[in-house]
Structures are given as C-alpha cells and as structure tokens.
Design a protein around this motif. Sequence first.
Motif, PDB file in Angstrom:
ATOM      1  N   ASN A  72     -32.312  10.639 -23.676  1.00 49.75           N
ATOM      2  CA  ASN A  72     -31.741   9.133 -23.405  1.00 49.75           C
ATOM      3  C   ASN A  72     -31.500   8.777 -25.089  1.00 49.75           C
ATOM      4  OD1 ASN A  72     -30.646   6.592 -22.505  1.00 49.75           O
ATOM      5  ND2 ASN A  72     -32.722   5.846 -22.581  1.00 49.75           N
ATOM      6  N   LYS A  73     -32.505   9.041 -25.630  1.00 53.81           N
ATOM      7  CA  LYS A  73     -32.811   8.663 -27.132  1.00 53.81           C
ATOM      8  C   LYS A  73     -32.280   9.495 -28.459  1.00 53.81           C
ATOM      9  CE  LYS A  73     -34.340   4.546 -26.311  1.00 53.81           C
ATOM     10  NZ  LYS A  73     -33.728   3.283 -26.450  1.00 53.81           N
ATOM     11  N   SER A  92     -30.244  11.346 -31.092  1.00 54.38           N
ATOM     12  CA  SER A  92     -29.272  11.231 -32.050  1.00 54.38           C
ATOM     13  C   SER A  92     -28.963  12.228 -32.783  1.00 54.38           C
ATOM     14  CB  SER A  92     -29.445   9.906 -32.662  1.00 54.38           C
ATOM     15  OG  SER A  92     -30.823   9.958 -33.675  1.00 54.38           O
ATOM     16  N   TYR A 148     -23.764   7.140 -27.206  1.00 55.25           N
ATOM     17  CA  TYR A 148     -23.906   5.808 -27.654  1.00 55.25           C
ATOM     18  C   TYR A 148     -25.019   4.957 -26.657  1.00 55.25           C
ATOM     19  CZ  TYR A 148     -21.423   3.591 -23.685  1.00 55.25           C
ATOM     20  OH  TYR A 148     -20.741   3.446 -22.237  1.00 55.25           O
ATOM     21  N   GLU A 149     -25.685   3.976 -27.009  1.00 55.75           N
ATOM     22  CA  GLU A 149     -26.988   3.473 -26.388  1.00 55.75           C
ATOM     23  C   GLU A 149     -26.242   2.204 -25.386  1.00 55.75           C
ATOM     24  OE1 GLU A 149     -29.695   2.190 -24.456  1.00 55.75           O
ATOM     25  OE2 GLU A 149     -30.115   3.913 -25.974  1.00 55.75           O
TER      26      GLU A 149
END
Length: 134
Positions: free
Chosen positions: A37-38, A40, A61-62
């Motif tokens: 999920n996080k 990058s 993207y978040e």
Amino acid sequence: MSTVDKTEAQWREELTPEQYRVTREKGTEPPFSGDYNKVSTAGVFHCICCGTPLFDTSTKYESGSGWPSFWAPVAEKNVATEIDLSLGMRREEVHCRQCGAHMGHVFPDGPEPTGLRYCINSVALDFRPEGGGD
C-alpha cells in the motif's frame, strides 16, 4: 482468456492460503493490511501467480482506500476486466489476463490522465524494484 492452465491443487500448493483465497477465490485483503500500500520505490508489480507485469510505480498513487492504487496498468493486454455483481454492487473486477488471477477492482474515480483507480490487493502482487534491489 487465460493461458496458464493449472489445477486447483497446483495453485494451492504454490500459493499461501491468503494468496489463494484472494487470487483464486476472488477474496479481498483487509484495507491498510497489505505490504504494498505504501511502496514508492521505483519498480514493477507482477502477478503473484504467474509473474506477468501488471502495474508500475510510475502510475501508483495514494487513494486513501487502503489498497495499492494505480491509474493504469503496465499494458492493457496484461489485464482483463469483467462485471462483478457480488455484494449487491456493480463493480468492474480486474484479472491477470495470463492466468485469470483476481487482482481487485477498477473504479472511475481516479486521477488524470485516465480517471481510473485500479484498486489492487497487495497479496496478489509481487513487487520487483527497479535494478533488482529492495
């Protein structure tokens, strides 16, 4: 049409119980529980079942949804969609075109340039960082 032909017994042997539940039984991992999920770091997310490249971090993207979200797949030819009427809703389900694995759903509420939000289960993905490192 999927091109990877394995028995359910073979899938169960190769995948963890959670990977099997999500990818072969169309399950969903709890929001904010997935490993990716996080993420990058530059790299590509591949199908956990067959290794097909599906999503690149350049389109990640978040979304605030609790699942990894992308505005486009690596290549349209690598994903397939179909209408999902489960849970009393009409959604568009995303599959790996190569093996038919359930990935998640795509919604029309994402950012430009596509306006799409591919909401994908972390457990259905295998992240491969650019350059091979973590």
